[in-house]
Design an enzyme around this catalytic site. Structure first.
Site, PDB file in Angstrom:
ATOM      1  N   GLY A  93       7.962   4.565 -23.815  1.00 11.82           N
ATOM      2  CA  GLY A  93       6.626   5.369 -23.389  1.00 11.82           C
ATOM      3  C   GLY A  93       6.020   3.730 -22.695  1.00 11.82           C
ATOM      4  O   GLY A  93       4.578   4.758 -22.400  1.00 11.82           O
ATOM      5  N   HIS A 100       1.546  -5.864 -21.591  1.00 15.34           N
ATOM      6  CA  HIS A 100       0.042  -5.068 -21.916  1.00 15.34           C
ATOM      7  C   HIS A 100       0.389  -4.588 -23.914  1.00 15.34           C
ATOM      8  O   HIS A 100       1.127  -3.887 -23.687  1.00 15.34           O
ATOM      9  CB  HIS A 100      -0.914  -3.472 -21.319  1.00 15.34           C
TER      10      HIS A 100
HETATM   11  P1  AMP Z   1       1.677   2.418 -21.689  1.00 17.58           P
HETATM   12  O1  AMP Z   1       1.812   3.977 -21.699  1.00 17.58           O
HETATM   13  O2  AMP Z   1       2.230   2.112 -22.677  1.00 17.58           O
HETATM   14  O3  AMP Z   1       2.345   1.606 -20.517  1.00 17.58           O
HETATM   15  O4  AMP Z   1      -0.551   2.079 -21.931  1.00 17.58           O
HETATM   16  C1  AMP Z   1      -0.448   2.982 -21.168  1.00 17.58           C
HETATM   17  C2  AMP Z   1      -1.856   2.618 -21.771  1.00 17.58           C
HETATM   18  O5  AMP Z   1      -3.071   2.834 -20.340  1.00 17.58           O
HETATM   19  C3  AMP Z   1      -2.975   4.234 -21.927  1.00 17.58           C
HETATM   20  O6  AMP Z   1      -2.878   3.977 -23.418  1.00 17.58           O
HETATM   21  C4  AMP Z   1      -3.961   4.420 -20.761  1.00 17.58           C
HETATM   22  O7  AMP Z   1      -4.845   5.659 -21.636  1.00 17.58           O
HETATM   23  C5  AMP Z   1      -4.411   3.490 -20.268  1.00 17.58           C
HETATM   24  N1  AMP Z   1      -4.896   3.317 -19.597  1.00 17.58           N
HETATM   25  C6  AMP Z   1      -4.914   4.156 -18.263  1.00 17.58           C
HETATM   26  N2  AMP Z   1      -5.264   4.062 -16.749  1.00 17.58           N
HETATM   27  C7  AMP Z   1      -6.546   3.144 -17.469  1.00 17.58           C
HETATM   28  C8  AMP Z   1      -8.258   3.203 -17.428  1.00 17.58           C
HETATM   29  N3  AMP Z   1      -8.244   3.010 -15.982  1.00 17.58           N
HETATM   30  N4  AMP Z   1      -8.973   2.432 -18.014  1.00 17.58           N
HETATM   31  C9  AMP Z   1      -8.369   2.454 -19.228  1.00 17.58           C
HETATM   32  N5  AMP Z   1      -6.894   2.289 -20.046  1.00 17.58           N
HETATM   33  C10 AMP Z   1      -6.477   2.915 -18.696  1.00 17.58           C
END
Ligand code: AMP
Length: 114
Positions: A93, A100
């Site tokens: 996912g 992160h």
């Molecule tokens: P993943 O799907 O584990 O790669 O997590 C990526 C996360 O980044 C998701 O939960 C998104 O909601 C978050 N995300 C994407 N763009 C941003 C942004 N500009 N600021 C903060 N969070 C973000």
């Protein structure tokens, strides 16, 4: 810098985000699409693509990320519990190719995840 990751751009201030912490090796921002009352991303400054891409000397970076996650959970009153998630790859996912850790809390979190 066009090949900077989204989180590098956020760290550099080119894309806005709400910062909760900035440390030497990692930082924390609010997730833009929160899945829980508390949903923060702890991110290493070094753009490691994922947990599948750790170099031998990246251990201190991961340790600092986990310490920051724990500090934030304590500082934000998640005494009843919280969850740390690192999605890895497409089946895991992962949507942003910069390592992160999601720190989730503030409600009961079901198991297993979807
Ligand atoms: P993943 O799907 O584990 O790669 O997590 C990526 C996360 O980044 C998701 O939960 C998104 O909601 C978050 N995300 C994407 N763009 C941003 C942004 N500009 N600021 C903060 N969070 C973000």
């Amino acid at each position: 810098m066009s090949d900077s990751t989204l989180f590098q751009k956020i760290h550099q201030g080119a894309i806005p985000a709400k910062f909760l912490a900035r440390r030497e090796r990692c930082f924390a921002i609010e997730d833009i699409d929160a899945k829980a009352p508390f949903h923060v991303l702890v991110i290493p400054v070094k753009p490691i693509p994922s947990l599948a891409d750790l170099a031998e000397d990246d251990g201190v970076i991961v340790a600092d990320c986990l310490a920051l996650a724990s500090d934030l959970a304590r500082e934000h009153g998640l005494a009843k519990g919280w969850r740390l998630v690192a999605n890895v790859g497409a089946d895991g996912g992962q949507t942003v190719a910069h390592l992160h850790f999601h720190v989730l809390g503030g409600r009961h979190l079901g198991w297993p995840p979807g």
